[in-house]
Write a protein that holds these residues in place. Structure first.
Motif, PDB file in Angstrom:
ATOM      1  N   LEU A  88      80.686 -47.211 -39.317  1.00  0.00           N
ATOM      2  CA  LEU A  88      80.268 -47.417 -40.703  1.00  0.00           C
ATOM      3  C   LEU A  88      79.805 -48.856 -40.940  1.00  0.00           C
ATOM      4  CD1 LEU A  88      82.998 -45.368 -42.569  1.00  0.00           C
ATOM      5  CD2 LEU A  88      80.590 -44.776 -42.281  1.00  0.00           C
ATOM      6  N   ILE A  89      80.523 -49.813 -40.374  1.00  0.00           N
ATOM      7  CA  ILE A  89      80.132 -51.211 -40.526  1.00  0.00           C
ATOM      8  C   ILE A  89      78.764 -51.455 -39.896  1.00  0.00           C
ATOM      9  CG2 ILE A  89      80.675 -53.563 -39.765  1.00  0.00           C
ATOM     10  CD1 ILE A  89      83.640 -52.821 -40.164  1.00  0.00           C
ATOM     11  N   ALA A  90      78.548 -50.895 -38.716  1.00  0.00           N
ATOM     12  CA  ALA A  90      77.263 -51.064 -38.041  1.00  0.00           C
ATOM     13  C   ALA A  90      76.130 -50.439 -38.852  1.00  0.00           C
ATOM     14  CB  ALA A  90      77.326 -50.452 -36.648  1.00  0.00           C
ATOM     15  N   ARG A  91      76.353 -49.265 -39.406  1.00  0.00           N
ATOM     16  CA  ARG A  91      75.311 -48.589 -40.185  1.00  0.00           C
ATOM     17  C   ARG A  91      74.981 -49.359 -41.465  1.00  0.00           C
ATOM     18  NH1 ARG A  91      73.806 -43.245 -37.871  1.00  0.00           N
ATOM     19  NH2 ARG A  91      74.992 -43.403 -35.976  1.00  0.00           N
ATOM     20  N   VAL A  92      76.004 -49.829 -42.177  1.00  0.00           N
ATOM     21  CA  VAL A  92      75.779 -50.571 -43.412  1.00  0.00           C
ATOM     22  C   VAL A  92      75.054 -51.886 -43.116  1.00  0.00           C
ATOM     23  CG1 VAL A  92      76.953 -51.802 -45.280  1.00  0.00           C
ATOM     24  CG2 VAL A  92      77.659 -49.496 -44.676  1.00  0.00           C
ATOM     25  N   THR A  93      75.457 -52.556 -42.062  1.00  0.00           N
ATOM     26  CA  THR A  93      74.806 -53.808 -41.683  1.00  0.00           C
ATOM     27  C   THR A  93      73.338 -53.576 -41.357  1.00  0.00           C
ATOM     28  OG1 THR A  93      76.894 -54.641 -40.810  1.00  0.00           O
ATOM     29  CG2 THR A  93      74.892 -55.754 -40.086  1.00  0.00           C
ATOM     30  N   PHE A  94      73.063 -52.521 -40.625  1.00  0.00           N
ATOM     31  CA  PHE A  94      71.682 -52.187 -40.273  1.00  0.00           C
ATOM     32  C   PHE A  94      70.868 -51.899 -41.527  1.00  0.00           C
ATOM     33  CE2 PHE A  94      68.375 -49.186 -38.945  1.00  0.00           C
ATOM     34  CZ  PHE A  94      67.762 -49.935 -37.959  1.00  0.00           C
ATOM     35  N   ALA A  95      71.438 -51.123 -42.460  1.00  0.00           N
ATOM     36  CA  ALA A  95      70.727 -50.786 -43.693  1.00  0.00           C
ATOM     37  C   ALA A  95      70.491 -52.031 -44.543  1.00  0.00           C
ATOM     38  CB  ALA A  95      71.517 -49.752 -44.478  1.00  0.00           C
ATOM     39  N   ALA A  96      71.477 -52.918 -44.596  1.00  0.00           N
ATOM     40  CA  ALA A  96      71.338 -54.130 -45.397  1.00  0.00           C
ATOM     41  C   ALA A  96      70.252 -55.053 -44.841  1.00  0.00           C
ATOM     42  CB  ALA A  96      72.669 -54.868 -45.457  1.00  0.00           C
ATOM     43  N   ALA A  97      70.062 -55.024 -43.558  1.00  0.00           N
ATOM     44  CA  ALA A  97      69.049 -55.887 -42.943  1.00  0.00           C
ATOM     45  C   ALA A  97      67.639 -55.493 -43.369  1.00  0.00           C
ATOM     46  CB  ALA A  97      69.176 -55.837 -41.428  1.00  0.00           C
ATOM     47  N   PHE A  98      67.429 -54.231 -43.712  1.00  0.00           N
ATOM     48  CA  PHE A  98      66.102 -53.753 -44.074  1.00  0.00           C
ATOM     49  C   PHE A  98      65.906 -53.554 -45.570  1.00  0.00           C
ATOM     50  CE2 PHE A  98      66.357 -52.621 -39.608  1.00  0.00           C
ATOM     51  CZ  PHE A  98      65.158 -53.141 -39.171  1.00  0.00           C
ATOM     52  N   THR A  99      66.900 -53.911 -46.379  1.00  0.00           N
ATOM     53  CA  THR A  99      66.792 -53.760 -47.817  1.00  0.00           C
ATOM     54  C   THR A  99      66.217 -55.038 -48.417  1.00  0.00           C
ATOM     55  OG1 THR A  99      68.698 -52.292 -47.836  1.00  0.00           O
ATOM     56  CG2 THR A  99      68.079 -53.282 -49.932  1.00  0.00           C
ATOM     57  N   MET A 100      65.155 -54.894 -49.186  1.00  0.00           N
ATOM     58  CA  MET A 100      64.515 -56.045 -49.818  1.00  0.00           C
ATOM     59  C   MET A 100      65.315 -56.497 -51.029  1.00  0.00           C
ATOM     60  SD  MET A 100      61.852 -57.407 -48.739  1.00  0.00           S
ATOM     61  CE  MET A 100      60.349 -57.263 -47.900  1.00  0.00           C
ATOM     62  N   PRO A 101      65.514 -57.802 -51.180  1.00  0.00           N
ATOM     63  CA  PRO A 101      66.168 -58.297 -52.396  1.00  0.00           C
ATOM     64  C   PRO A 101      65.300 -57.989 -53.613  1.00  0.00           C
ATOM     65  CG  PRO A 101      66.000 -60.021 -50.728  1.00  0.00           C
ATOM     66  CD  PRO A 101      65.215 -58.856 -50.253  1.00  0.00           C
ATOM     67  N   GLY A 102      65.897 -57.513 -54.671  1.00  0.00           N
ATOM     68  CA  GLY A 102      65.144 -57.193 -55.884  1.00  0.00           C
ATOM     69  C   GLY A 102      64.604 -55.783 -55.907  1.00  0.00           C
ATOM     70  N   GLY A 103      64.581 -55.102 -54.790  1.00  0.00           N
ATOM     71  CA  GLY A 103      64.109 -53.726 -54.742  1.00  0.00           C
ATOM     72  C   GLY A 103      62.595 -53.616 -54.639  1.00  0.00           C
ATOM     73  N   TYR A 104      62.089 -52.436 -54.978  1.00  0.00           N
ATOM     74  CA  TYR A 104      60.672 -52.133 -54.864  1.00  0.00           C
ATOM     75  C   TYR A 104      60.138 -51.621 -56.197  1.00  0.00           C
ATOM     76  CZ  TYR A 104      61.656 -52.201 -49.868  1.00  0.00           C
ATOM     77  OH  TYR A 104      62.049 -52.583 -48.596  1.00  0.00           O
ATOM     78  N   HIS A 105      58.829 -51.780 -56.424  1.00  0.00           N
ATOM     79  CA  HIS A 105      58.190 -51.192 -57.601  1.00  0.00           C
ATOM     80  C   HIS A 105      58.112 -49.685 -57.386  1.00  0.00           C
ATOM     81  CE1 HIS A 105      56.982 -54.894 -59.572  1.00  0.00           C
ATOM     82  NE2 HIS A 105      56.554 -55.368 -58.396  1.00  0.00           N
ATOM     83  N   SER A 106      58.474 -48.926 -58.433  1.00  0.00           N
ATOM     84  CA  SER A 106      58.479 -47.472 -58.278  1.00  0.00           C
ATOM     85  C   SER A 106      57.248 -46.802 -58.880  1.00  0.00           C
ATOM     86  CB  SER A 106      59.740 -46.872 -58.903  1.00  0.00           C
ATOM     87  OG  SER A 106      59.798 -47.199 -60.280  1.00  0.00           O
ATOM     88  N   ASP A 107      56.445 -47.560 -59.637  1.00  0.00           N
ATOM     89  CA  ASP A 107      55.239 -46.954 -60.195  1.00  0.00           C
ATOM     90  C   ASP A 107      54.172 -48.027 -60.402  1.00  0.00           C
ATOM     91  OD1 ASP A 107      56.471 -48.333 -62.216  1.00  0.00           O
ATOM     92  OD2 ASP A 107      56.366 -46.720 -63.694  1.00  0.00           O
ATOM     93  N   GLY A 108      53.009 -47.590 -60.765  1.00  0.00           N
ATOM     94  CA  GLY A 108      51.919 -48.524 -61.020  1.00  0.00           C
ATOM     95  C   GLY A 108      51.132 -48.835 -59.763  1.00  0.00           C
ATOM     96  N   PRO A 109      50.230 -49.806 -59.860  1.00  0.00           N
ATOM     97  CA  PRO A 109      49.375 -50.129 -58.719  1.00  0.00           C
ATOM     98  C   PRO A 109      50.130 -50.785 -57.549  1.00  0.00           C
ATOM     99  CG  PRO A 109      48.982 -51.658 -60.522  1.00  0.00           C
ATOM    100  CD  PRO A 109      49.907 -50.606 -61.045  1.00  0.00           C
ATOM    101  N   ASP A 110      51.283 -51.372 -57.870  1.00  0.00           N
ATOM    102  CA  ASP A 110      52.088 -52.025 -56.825  1.00  0.00           C
ATOM    103  C   ASP A 110      53.204 -51.132 -56.301  1.00  0.00           C
ATOM    104  OD1 ASP A 110      50.615 -54.347 -57.031  1.00  0.00           O
ATOM    105  OD2 ASP A 110      51.929 -55.197 -58.573  1.00  0.00           O
ATOM    106  N   GLU A 111      53.057 -49.837 -56.456  1.00  0.00           N
ATOM    107  CA  GLU A 111      54.111 -48.919 -56.032  1.00  0.00           C
ATOM    108  C   GLU A 111      54.440 -49.113 -54.546  1.00  0.00           C
ATOM    109  OE1 GLU A 111      55.038 -44.122 -55.897  1.00  0.00           O
ATOM    110  OE2 GLU A 111      53.243 -44.859 -56.878  1.00  0.00           O
ATOM    111  N   GLY A 112      55.728 -49.268 -54.253  1.00  0.00           N
ATOM    112  CA  GLY A 112      56.182 -49.454 -52.883  1.00  0.00           C
ATOM    113  C   GLY A 112      56.230 -50.896 -52.422  1.00  0.00           C
ATOM    114  N   MET A 113      55.721 -51.817 -53.232  1.00  0.00           N
ATOM    115  CA  MET A 113      55.741 -53.239 -52.883  1.00  0.00           C
ATOM    116  C   MET A 113      57.045 -53.876 -53.370  1.00  0.00           C
ATOM    117  SD  MET A 113      52.930 -53.774 -51.308  1.00  0.00           S
ATOM    118  CE  MET A 113      52.817 -55.532 -51.292  1.00  0.00           C
ATOM    119  N   ALA A 114      57.470 -54.933 -52.705  1.00  0.00           N
ATOM    120  CA  ALA A 114      58.692 -55.642 -53.099  1.00  0.00           C
ATOM    121  C   ALA A 114      58.520 -56.259 -54.480  1.00  0.00           C
ATOM    122  CB  ALA A 114      59.034 -56.714 -52.080  1.00  0.00           C
TER     123      ALA A 114
END
Length: 122
Positions: A88-114
């Protein structure tokens, strides 16, 4: 092969937090973890004793045989919960490494961008 590598990784992660294994050389720990991983897979037709003996005999220094057996028994006593927690620690660490701070835009022209791409500090 994937199952073996996963088991090998889980055993090593569980042993990292256990100070009882500090006295064993890395070659002994690697040989023991290899044997325990093969044993855990329970593959039909595999003679675990042959692998154990071959790996123990491949260790070149004279004290390795006794240390191998001690370490083999000790690894067998590592609780399964350590393996689960390590996974579980390894999986959470791996997921945290690929998570962008602030999240992603969910709509609009910048959808999917940080969200923080326009921030200078980011």
């Amino acid at each position: 092969m994937d199952q073996f590598l996963t088991l090998f990784e889980l055993y090593l992660l569980a042993l990292l937090s256990d100070s009882r294994f500090l006295r064993y050389r890395p070659s002994v720990i690697a040989a023991v973890v290899t044997c325990r991983s093969i044993e855990k897979m329970r593959c039909e037709g595999i003679q675990i004793d042959c692998y154990r003996n071959a790996l123990r005999d491949s260790l070149k220094w004279s004290e390795a045989g006794g240390m191998f057996e001690e370490c083999y028994e000790l690894v067998g006593n590592v609780p399964e919960i350590n393996l689960l927690v390590a996974m579980l620690i390894a999986r959470v660490t791996f997921a945290a490494a690929f998570t962008m701070p602030g999240g992603y835009h969910s709509d609009g022209p910048d959808e999917g961008m940080a969200s923080l791409t326009s921030d200078l500090a980011f």
